[in-house]
Design an enzyme around this catalytic site. Structure first.
Site, PDB file in Angstrom:
ATOM      1  N   SER A  50      41.047  43.092  37.199  1.00  0.00           N
ATOM      2  CA  SER A  50      42.468  42.805  37.392  1.00  0.00           C
ATOM      3  C   SER A  50      42.623  41.380  37.938  1.00  0.00           C
ATOM      4  O   SER A  50      41.633  40.747  38.328  1.00  0.00           O
ATOM      5  CB  SER A  50      43.063  43.795  38.400  1.00  0.00           C
ATOM      6  N   ASP A  83      42.549  43.129  32.947  1.00  0.00           N
ATOM      7  CA  ASP A  83      43.453  44.271  33.109  1.00  0.00           C
ATOM      8  C   ASP A  83      44.794  43.778  33.677  1.00  0.00           C
ATOM      9  O   ASP A  83      44.825  43.076  34.686  1.00  0.00           O
ATOM     10  CB  ASP A  83      42.779  45.260  34.080  1.00  0.00           C
TER      11      ASP A  83
HETATM   12  P1  13P Z   1      43.780  54.757  37.824  1.00  0.00           P
HETATM   13  O1  13P Z   1      44.477  54.294  39.058  1.00  0.00           O
HETATM   14  O2  13P Z   1      44.245  56.126  37.417  1.00  0.00           O
HETATM   15  O3  13P Z   1      42.312  54.690  37.926  1.00  0.00           O
HETATM   16  O4  13P Z   1      44.229  53.795  36.619  1.00  0.00           O
HETATM   17  C1  13P Z   1      43.591  52.559  36.426  1.00  0.00           C
HETATM   18  C2  13P Z   1      44.267  51.721  35.401  1.00  0.00           C
HETATM   19  O5  13P Z   1      45.115  52.154  34.644  1.00  0.00           O
HETATM   20  C3  13P Z   1      43.840  50.312  35.343  1.00  0.00           C
HETATM   21  O6  13P Z   1      44.603  49.571  34.434  1.00  0.00           O
HETATM   22  O1  G3H Z   2      45.739  49.026  37.190  1.00  0.00           O
HETATM   23  C1  G3H Z   2      45.368  48.595  38.246  1.00  0.00           C
HETATM   24  C2  G3H Z   2      43.984  48.649  38.696  1.00  0.00           C
HETATM   25  O2  G3H Z   2      43.783  49.829  39.406  1.00  0.00           O
HETATM   26  C3  G3H Z   2      43.623  47.403  39.450  1.00  0.00           C
HETATM   27  O3  G3H Z   2      44.051  47.458  40.761  1.00  0.00           O
HETATM   28  O4  G3H Z   2      45.183  45.272  41.184  1.00  0.00           O
HETATM   29  O5  G3H Z   2      44.220  46.651  43.055  1.00  0.00           O
HETATM   30  O6  G3H Z   2      42.711  45.445  41.460  1.00  0.00           O
HETATM   31  P1  G3H Z   2      44.053  46.114  41.679  1.00  0.00           P
HETATM   32 ZN    ZN Z   3      46.642  50.094  34.309  1.00  0.00          ZN
END
Ligand code: 13P
Ligand code: G3H
Ligand code: ZN
Length: 339
Positions: A50, A83
């Site tokens: 992320s 992500d």
């Molecule tokens: P979870 O919080 O269910 O693991 O989802 C992660 C996610 O969608 C990351 O993009």
């Molecule tokens: O979709 C989100 C993921 O769980 C990433 O989370 O932004 O805390 O790294 P983060």
């Molecule tokens: Zn997500």
């Protein structure tokens, strides 16, 4: 073997009717655990980071940790994916350091902030515009793109809407045709994090089938797919944690989603839970322990086991050597040929 394009991993998954987990990472132990799980189950894999993970690792560390993962595992197809990319700038930075795939989360306007600190959802036309910009940039470098239609809960709870906006199947075809995305994240009632539901979840499964009919060639993605297993939450609570009411998406629901047309299954929270529970247990059982290897090592082992079981449950296991990963240059030529 270099990193593999996400598009190829998901095309293969669609042909083989199985799902591929996309696992979030922030540090070396998480990367090593996921690689171990993929080796143990002979699985292709998607590792994703992320914006927060890139900041935490100062970009450079994540880049080199992933290079180590590839060097250490030359026989596995591994995609490296951004992500929830908020804008073109971050997508560009990720591509610069070698990501083979980016998500542009065009469903939310991260540039606009309301007085209460929230971000409004974007209109379909604006979402298409920002997503198209990223697709043009990424595809000209052979990099895959995931877009999103609708909003999830969790990290997207800072959107202006008080409720989750499910993906509108009537918009799906237009969005995919106008943007050219390789993968589309659907909002089907899941949310991020450990507290997804108050009662047994009802997900919009028929929506997956409908979207699969409308865009048969586009990979479909399920975010918020952690199962929040009771035993992991119990372990955290047993050793001093406090997570009442945590609940996730049961594995059979994910398997149904895969049968209906999901290829990419996003998982972050479950990895966090197993690491936290293991570290808490070690600290409780050995209060004198202060060598990080003595608690991060067991956490890494427990995470590898958890991910391996997901690889089997999603049907990914055994598919690592089905195909030879394509290069980004090959993908570049493929996209150029699409016109
Ligand atoms: P979870 O919080 O269910 O693991 O989802 C992660 C996610 O969608 C990351 O993009
Ligand atoms: O979709 C989100 C993921 O769980 C990433 O989370 O932004 O805390 O790294 P983060
Ligand atoms: Zn997500």
């Amino acid at each position: 073997m270099p990193l593999c394009p996400l598009r190829q991993i998901l095309d293969e998954a669609r042909k083989g009717a199985y799902g591929v987990g996309a696992y979030n990472v922030n540090n070396m132990e998480q990367i090593q655990a996921i690689m171990q799980a993929a080796r143990d189950t002979a699985s292709p894999l998607i590792i994703q980071a992320s914006r927060g993970a890139l900041q935490y690792t100062n970009f450079t560390y994540l880049k080199h940790l992933m290079m180590a993962a590839v060097e250490d595992n030359p026989d596995l197809p591994i995609a490296l994916h951004l992500d929830h990319g908020p804008d073109l700038d971050l997508c560009k930075r990720a591509i610069e350091i070698g990501f083979t795939s980016v998500m542009i989360d065009g469903s939310i306007d991260y540039d606009t902030e309301t007085p209460d600190g929230k971000h409004p959802p974007r209109s379909l036309q604006d979402n298409i515009r920002v997503t198209r910009e990223v697709v043009d940039y990424a595809h000209s470098r052979g990099v895959s793109v995931e877009g999103e239609l609708g909003t999830l809960g969790g990290i997207e709870e800072d959107t202006k809407t008080d409720h989750v906006l499910l993906t509108d199947p009537d918009e799906v075809q237009q969005f995919c045709e106008h943007t050219g995305v390789d993968a589309l994240a659907l909002a089907i009632g899941t949310s991020h994090g450990a507290y997804k539901f108050k009662h047994e979840p009802t997900l919009a499964m028929e929506l997956i089938s409908e979207c699969r009919r409308r865009v048969p060639e586009t990979a479909l993605v399920m975010h918020g797919s952690s199962s929040v297993p009771k035993e992991l939450v119990d372990e955290i609570n047993k050793y001093g944690g406090n997570m009442p009411g945590a609940m996730g998406v049961p594995i059979p629901a994910i398997q149904e989603g895969i049968r209906r047309g999901i290829q990419k299954v996003n998982v972050d929270t479950d990895g966090r839970l197993v690491v936290t529970g293991t570290v808490r247990r070690v600290f409780a059982e050995k209060p004198g322990e202060f060598d990080p290897r003595k608690y991060l090592g067991p956490a890494r082992e427990a995470l590898a086991k958890l991910i391996a079981s997901k690889m089997r449950d999603f049907g990914t296991a055994g598919h690592a050597s089905d195909y030879q990963p394509k290069t980004l240059d090959e993908m570049k030529a493929f996209y150029a040929g699409q016109g």
